[in-house]
Scaffold this active site. Structure first.
Site, short mmCIF file in Angstrom:
data_model
loop_
_atom_site.label_atom_id
_atom_site.label_comp_id
_atom_site.label_asym_id
_atom_site.label_seq_id
_atom_site.Cartn_x
_atom_site.Cartn_y
_atom_site.Cartn_z
N ASN A 32 -25.50 -21.37 -10.54
CA ASN A 32 -25.65 -21.46 -9.12
C ASN A 32 -26.76 -21.90 -8.39
O ASN A 32 -27.12 -22.19 -7.30
CB ASN A 32 -25.50 -19.90 -8.47
CG ASN A 32 -26.48 -18.99 -9.31
OD1 ASN A 32 -26.30 -18.87 -10.48
ND2 ASN A 32 -27.35 -18.41 -8.57
N GLN B 132 -18.96 -20.46 -8.31
CA GLN B 132 -19.57 -21.74 -7.71
C GLN B 132 -18.36 -22.95 -7.90
O GLN B 132 -18.50 -23.82 -7.16
CB GLN B 132 -20.81 -22.06 -8.46
CG GLN B 132 -21.80 -21.13 -8.01
CD GLN B 132 -22.26 -21.39 -6.57
OE1 GLN B 132 -21.95 -22.34 -5.88
NE2 GLN B 132 -22.96 -20.29 -5.84
N GLY C 91 -14.70 -15.22 -1.75
CA GLY C 91 -14.16 -15.91 -0.78
C GLY C 91 -15.36 -16.73 0.14
O GLY C 91 -14.97 -17.94 0.64
N HIS C 92 -16.43 -16.19 0.15
CA HIS C 92 -17.60 -17.09 1.05
C HIS C 92 -18.09 -18.06 0.42
O HIS C 92 -18.89 -18.81 1.16
CB HIS C 92 -18.61 -15.94 1.37
CG HIS C 92 -19.42 -15.52 0.50
ND1 HIS C 92 -20.96 -15.92 0.42
CD2 HIS C 92 -19.34 -14.54 -0.65
CE1 HIS C 92 -21.52 -15.62 -0.61
NE2 HIS C 92 -20.71 -14.49 -1.25
N THR D 215 -8.51 1.26 0.50
CA THR D 215 -7.71 0.36 1.52
C THR D 215 -7.98 -0.92 1.38
O THR D 215 -9.34 -1.33 1.56
CB THR D 215 -7.72 1.04 3.03
OG1 THR D 215 -7.33 2.15 2.83
CG2 THR D 215 -6.83 0.13 3.83
N CYS E 19 -29.18 -13.81 -4.02
CA CYS E 19 -28.84 -12.25 -4.07
C CYS E 19 -29.94 -11.51 -4.68
O CYS E 19 -29.81 -10.63 -5.38
CB CYS E 19 -27.61 -12.23 -5.04
SG CYS E 19 -26.22 -13.25 -4.47
#
Length: 371
Positions: free
Chosen positions: A150, A178, A199-200, A236, A321
């Site tokens: 990354n 990545q 997803g992002h 959920t 992060c």
């Protein structure tokens, strides 16, 4: 704002926003409920899982939805290690893995007595399957390796390591965060047992990802409660985000070759624009064109980040992060050593297909101006 920090996160595509909005407005039932609205939500969830599985040439039951790459990495590594520790307590990873992998391994070592081997690269920064082979033991339980780094975009030899482990008890986990949606990726072809995605990183929403797991791979769940996700992950499901992530990956696969070609040209344009400067590249072997790690001698990257932000240009120094902190790169440290000044003079530029050549020109002009 010129956004050149796509390895940290990517903006949502309009089609993704539309798909998520429609889901939020019309599919608000709980997928676990048995009434009509619940069954509709369950259908949408099933269709999303089937679509992702189709893209990956996998079985829908091999996809478990999570909150993102970090949870997927922890589930794969901690979940599998705790479930199979009677077979051995030795785990292997590279020293340049994402913090979510390194800290999961550290947890297993400190709290459960696992033996961890972090494999350093060759002196030129490269990795080969031989380095992993030299660390393998009869009690090795799992090998974890990222597909692409990354911070530098370095592509690691996952195909070779997959073949190496084919006749060993150790399973193979790949952090594919990545590369997902950027280059062809086949868990079956690469002989991968588990891999993580979020997803992002490909224009989907934050807070949703998935874990691929080969059939018959058992792992302990990290989140306990209901029996969602085939009992692999209670809670959920985040349905609208799952729909958005699925839509984003469908678009990424459909436009993969075109997007890759565009980003290659952006990468080359940036390098061409910097010809004749004292700027060097932190690149170690074959890399994704989406990420460029640039070194600026005798220039502290903290100052550069501030000056670019004031110029409305978003870049970074590496991993996003670490809760907003800017620390020396453990990735570059693995290559250059702990005392190298290069750990404090690097910046990361990362592209998506939404970037333009004009943005690249603006960035390089501003970099020259600052220097």
């Amino acid at each position: 704002m010129i956004y050149l920090d796509n390895a940290a996160t990517t903006p949502l595509l309009p089609e993704v926003i539309e798909a998520m909005t429609q889901t939020l407005n019309t599919v608000y039932g709980n997928p676990s409920s048995v009434h009509t609205l619940g069954r509709k939500a369950s259908q949408v969830l099933r269709e999303s899982r089937e679509s992702l599985a189709h893209l990956l040439e996998a079985n829908p039951r091999q996809i478990t939805f999570t909150s993102g790459g970090s949870e997927s990495n922890s589930t794969a590594i901690i979940g599998y290690a705790l479930a199979h520790q009677d077979m051995g307590k030795h785990l292997i990873a590279t020293s340049i893995e994402h913090p979510s992998v390194l800290k999961a391994l550290s947890y297993l070592k400190n709290r459960h007595g696992f033996d961890i081997t972090l494999v350093s690269p060759h002196s030129d920064g490269s990795y080969t399957s031989e380095l992993i082979k030299e660390s393998l033991r009869s009690d090795t339980l799992l090998v974890s390796m990222m597909a692409a780094n990354n911070e530098t975009g370095q592509l690691l030899p996952i195909a070779e390591v997959g073949r190496l482990l084919e006749n060993h008890q150790a399973i193979f986990h790949v952090d594919a965060v990545q590369v997902m949606g950027k280059i062809p990726f086949s868990p079956k072809e690469f002989k991968i047992d588990l891999f993580s995605a979020t997803g992002h990183k490909f224009h989907g929403p934050k807070g949703v990802g998935f874990l691929y797991h080969k059939e018959n791979i058992l792992f302990d769940p990290l989140i306990h409660g209901g029996e969602q996700e085939e009992k692999h992950r209670a809670g959920t499901e985040n349905l609208a985000s799952i729909v958005g992530m699925t839509k984003a990956l469908e678009i990424a696969y459909d436009k993969m070759a075109k997007n890759y070609d565009h980003i290659e040209k952006l990468n080359q344009r940036l390098l061409d624009n910097l010809t004749g400067t004292d700027i060097y590249i932190n690149q170690f072997g074959q890399s994704l064109p989406h990420i460029l790690n640039l070194g600026i001698s005798n220039t502290n990257h903290d100052l550069l980040l501030t000056q670019f932000d004031l110029s409305n240009i978003a870049i970074s120094t590496g991993s996003a992060c670490t809760a907003g902190t800017v620390e020396p790169s453990h990735v570059l440290e693995a290559v250059y050593g702990t005392d190298s000044p290069k750990l404090r003079e690097n910046i990361r530029v990362s592209f998506s297909e939404l970037n333009t050549s004009q943005e690249v020109d603006t960035f390089t002009n501003q970099l020259k101006k600052i220097l």
